[in-house]
Design a protein around this motif. Sequence first.
Motif: not given
Lengths: 117, 115
Positions: A54-81
């Motif tokens: 997978q490249r991306e997964q979402t749950s509510g305000r959270l979105n995680a991405s994965l770039d396996k070849s470059s060894g990176r993942s990011t967690l994006y949090i929208a409208a933080s509380q």
Amino acid sequence: KQEVTQIPAALSVPEGENLVLNCSFTDSAIYNLQWFRQDPGKGLTSLLLIQSSQREQTSGRLNASLDKSSGRSTLYIAASQPGDSATYLCAVRSTNAGGTSYGKLTFGQGTILTVHP
Amino acid sequence: EPEVTQTPSHQVTQMGQEVILRCVPISNHLYFYWYRQILGQKVEFLVSFYNNEISEKSEIFDDQFSVERPDGSNFTLKIRSTKLEDSAMYFCASRRLAGAYNEQFFGPGTRLTVL
């Protein structure tokens, strides 16, 4: 040997901001990657799991991405509380030499997030 | 919602004593794990357990450690002769099935303090 690194180590933001947490891993032979939340003195709560295909997964305000070849993942949090304040951990489940996995997770050191009102 | 439970929440012991940490994984889960987190450090894998045997263990998991699933519900970690450096939070985790889409679910942890 798999090594997982998270940056930044700590992040302090005002309420309402969108933010990105970063995770990198040294061995791209992974089975999946899981993001967890840990409150002080507490256990780990699973937030998202991304399979290696997978490249991306979402749950509510959270979105995680994965770039396996470059060894990176990011967690994006929208409208933080303020309730998002916690330590966020990235954990990688690697495959072994035979391409299988018994499930061992290798963790990063975490990003301590503080969201102030 | 089903969850992993652990007892006790806090255990204090003297160096050299044996301790048993207990976990009740989620009931239909088949794969079981122990991890530990020394204060201020990363969460570290100790051991994985499937089909009544250890499937993988780390260098930390030496002869002083053992795991057991004595019945259909409990999963235990025994430390035979505790050392000061065994002081840590110990987490139990479980996973339902094989496959890349299955999350590990963690318990609340047992804080072990060795004096």
